[in-house]
Each structure stands twice: as structure tokens, then as C-alpha cells.
Scaffold this active site. Sequence first.
Site, PDB file in Angstrom:
ATOM      1  N   ARG A 176       6.093 -28.804 -32.171  1.00  0.00           N
ATOM      2  CA  ARG A 176       7.106 -29.050 -31.144  1.00  0.00           C
ATOM      3  C   ARG A 176       6.772 -28.223 -29.934  1.00  0.00           C
ATOM      4  NH1 ARG A 176      13.335 -28.534 -32.661  1.00  0.00           N
ATOM      5  NH2 ARG A 176      12.795 -26.350 -32.616  1.00  0.00           N
ATOM      6  N   THR A 222       9.746 -28.567 -24.055  1.00  0.00           N
ATOM      7  CA  THR A 222      10.345 -29.905 -24.038  1.00  0.00           C
ATOM      8  C   THR A 222      10.952 -30.304 -25.385  1.00  0.00           C
ATOM      9  OG1 THR A 222       8.305 -30.961 -24.766  1.00  0.00           O
ATOM     10  CG2 THR A 222       8.567 -30.633 -22.391  1.00  0.00           C
ATOM     11  N   ASP A 272      12.929 -20.318 -38.621  1.00  0.00           N
ATOM     12  CA  ASP A 272      11.691 -21.068 -38.394  1.00  0.00           C
ATOM     13  C   ASP A 272      10.944 -21.219 -39.715  1.00  0.00           C
ATOM     14  OD1 ASP A 272       8.858 -21.602 -37.841  1.00  0.00           O
ATOM     15  OD2 ASP A 272       9.470 -21.417 -35.748  1.00  0.00           O
ATOM     16  N   ASP A 293       7.137 -20.154 -39.801  1.00  0.00           N
ATOM     17  CA  ASP A 293       6.966 -18.695 -39.723  1.00  0.00           C
ATOM     18  C   ASP A 293       7.386 -18.012 -41.018  1.00  0.00           C
ATOM     19  OD1 ASP A 293       5.913 -18.756 -37.213  1.00  0.00           O
ATOM     20  OD2 ASP A 293       7.748 -18.175 -36.178  1.00  0.00           O
TER      21      ASP A 293
HETATM   22  C1  PRP Z   1       9.099 -27.516 -37.224  1.00  0.00           C
HETATM   23  C2  PRP Z   1       9.426 -28.249 -38.502  1.00  0.00           C
HETATM   24  C3  PRP Z   1       9.361 -29.697 -38.085  1.00  0.00           C
HETATM   25  C4  PRP Z   1       9.874 -29.629 -36.667  1.00  0.00           C
HETATM   26  C5  PRP Z   1      11.290 -30.093 -36.657  1.00  0.00           C
HETATM   27  O1  PRP Z   1       7.750 -27.512 -36.999  1.00  0.00           O
HETATM   28  O2  PRP Z   1       8.579 -27.926 -39.570  1.00  0.00           O
HETATM   29  O3  PRP Z   1       8.082 -30.251 -38.128  1.00  0.00           O
HETATM   30  O4  PRP Z   1       9.806 -28.265 -36.243  1.00  0.00           O
HETATM   31  O5  PRP Z   1      11.776 -30.158 -35.369  1.00  0.00           O
HETATM   32  P1  PRP Z   1      12.154 -31.540 -34.648  1.00  0.00           P
HETATM   33  O6  PRP Z   1      12.944 -32.329 -35.638  1.00  0.00           O
HETATM   34  O7  PRP Z   1      12.969 -31.085 -33.482  1.00  0.00           O
HETATM   35  O8  PRP Z   1      10.894 -32.218 -34.228  1.00  0.00           O
HETATM   36  P2  PRP Z   1       7.073 -26.710 -35.786  1.00  0.00           P
HETATM   37  O9  PRP Z   1       6.951 -27.598 -34.598  1.00  0.00           O
HETATM   38  O10 PRP Z   1       7.815 -25.428 -35.580  1.00  0.00           O
HETATM   39  O11 PRP Z   1       5.603 -26.466 -36.255  1.00  0.00           O
HETATM   40  P3  PRP Z   1       5.036 -25.633 -37.513  1.00  0.00           P
HETATM   41  O12 PRP Z   1       5.393 -26.407 -38.764  1.00  0.00           O
HETATM   42  O13 PRP Z   1       3.578 -25.648 -37.256  1.00  0.00           O
HETATM   43  O14 PRP Z   1       5.639 -24.250 -37.506  1.00  0.00           O
HETATM   44  N1  URA Z   2      11.996 -26.009 -36.804  1.00  0.00           N
HETATM   45  C1  URA Z   2      12.270 -24.990 -37.633  1.00  0.00           C
HETATM   46  O1  URA Z   2      11.366 -24.429 -38.276  1.00  0.00           O
HETATM   47  N2  URA Z   2      13.552 -24.594 -37.762  1.00  0.00           N
HETATM   48  C2  URA Z   2      14.557 -25.164 -37.089  1.00  0.00           C
HETATM   49  O2  URA Z   2      15.713 -24.766 -37.255  1.00  0.00           O
HETATM   50  C3  URA Z   2      14.246 -26.238 -36.218  1.00  0.00           C
HETATM   51  C4  URA Z   2      12.968 -26.632 -36.100  1.00  0.00           C
END
Ligand code: PRP
Ligand code: URA
Length: 209
Positions: A104, A108, A200, A203
Site C-alpha cells: 500500500r 495514497t 501492522d 511488521d
Molecule cells: C497490508 C496488509 C494488506 C493491506 C491491507 O499490507 O497485509 O495487504 O495492507 O490494506 P488495504 O486493504 O487498505 O489494501 P502492506 O501494504 O502493509 O504490505 P506488507 O504486507 O508488505 O507489510
Molecule cells: N495493514 C495492516 O497491516 N494493518 C492495518 O490495520 C491496515 C492495513
Amino acid sequence: MGKVHVLDHPLIQHKLTMIRDVNTGTKEFRELVNEVATLMAFEITRHLPLKEVTVQTPVGQATSNIIAGKKLGIVPILRAGLGMSDGVLKLIPAAKVGHIGLYRDPETLKPVEYYIKLPSDVHEREFIIVDPMLATGGSAVEAIHSLKKRGAKQIKLMCLIAAPEGVEAVQKAHDDVDIYLAGLDEKLNEKGYIIPGLGDAGDRLFGTK
Ligand code: PRP
Ligand code: URA
């Protein structure tokens, strides 16, 4: 309209509470996410078709059921989805695994695709997309779109926690996709985090900040 299933099994709910807890460290968090994914996989595979076979028991012949050769595919959304895929594979070890890389954009909140690799027989498989978080829904909507573009016809989405906004976005964009959740939370905050959520997911799974 795709259905939303909130899996209310006591073990799933208990473990989800521990996952949410800010005092749960990386090792335990990872183990719990895996365990919940296994328990959710148990529920999500309820519909699998069976066929009768006959086996010899030590004392007679039994006419009994086995799974009728349904081809399944698991697709974790990188990175955090990786925390769930092993848990699902524990119950469905013969499933093939595709990967889709999306992050994400922090400004944005729109998903950016950086990687995709799927099994070659995409059109023959039923896919379960796994990702702990369904927040705005942007990542899931894009992942489903990407799979469909490559020929996938049957897709389910499995997440630990969703915000109502994410559920609505998936239902609006892909009304043929059922959503399986361990928890449906209240809302998103101004940064797109699920409230109360678990923070998160990537993380916490990988110990990054
Ligand atoms: C997180 C999560 C989803 C996304 C959800 O991933 O694991 O993929 O955000 O958010 P959305 O519904 O608003 O799209 P992130 O983009 O943080 O990446 P990561 O898994 O690499 O930490
Ligand atoms: N991605 C995450 O990891 N946590 C949230 O709460 C939303 C998006």
C-alpha cells in the site's frame, strides 16, 4: 453478492484475541497467525466435494469418503499473507501456491503490484487468497482482479480482520467472491489502519518497523 463469513469458533476467537494484544511478541504472533490460518482452513474447506471409495480395514471392508480431487491454490498477498499460507498448507498440503506482491502506498493507500507468480493451470483451480488484513480493500480488490485477468474462475478471500470499508469494496468490485474472516472490526482510522485491529500485520509478523 459474495457472502461474508465471520468464523466464530471459540479457538479462532481466543487466538485472535492474543494476536491483537500489543504485548504478544513476534515469535508468538507468528505462531498464532499460523494456527488461526489452519483453523480457518478447516472451515473454508467444508464445501469440498467427496467421493465414495472402499477400503479394507483390519476387520472388514468400509465404504467411505475421500475428497474428490478438487484442485486448490493458495495465494498469499506479500508480505503479510505469507504468515498464513503455511497454516493453510498444513491441512491442504497438495495445494499449489501462487504469490502476489502488493504494497500500500503510504500516501495514497492505493495498492502497487510488484510481483506475481501463479500455477500454470490457473483456470482449473479454486483459489484461496490469504492476507491478515482487509482494510480499505484496495489490495484484495487488486489481487482478485489480477488472478481473474490470468484466468482464475473460483476465488475465496481469507483474512484475519476486516474493516467494513474493505468488505464493501470487495463485494462491490467482485460480487462472486466469498470472504472469510476471524473478526469484523469497527472502522479505519485516518491512516487506513483497522480499529481496533492488530496494528501492522507485516511488521508484527516479521519484526520490522
Ligand atoms: C497490508 C496488509 C494488506 C493491506 C491491507 O499490507 O497485509 O495487504 O495492507 O490494506 P488495504 O486493504 O487498505 O489494501 P502492506 O501494504 O502493509 O504490505 P506488507 O504486507 O508488505 O507489510
Ligand atoms: N495493514 C495492516 O497491516 N494493518 C492495518 O490495520 C491496515 C492495513
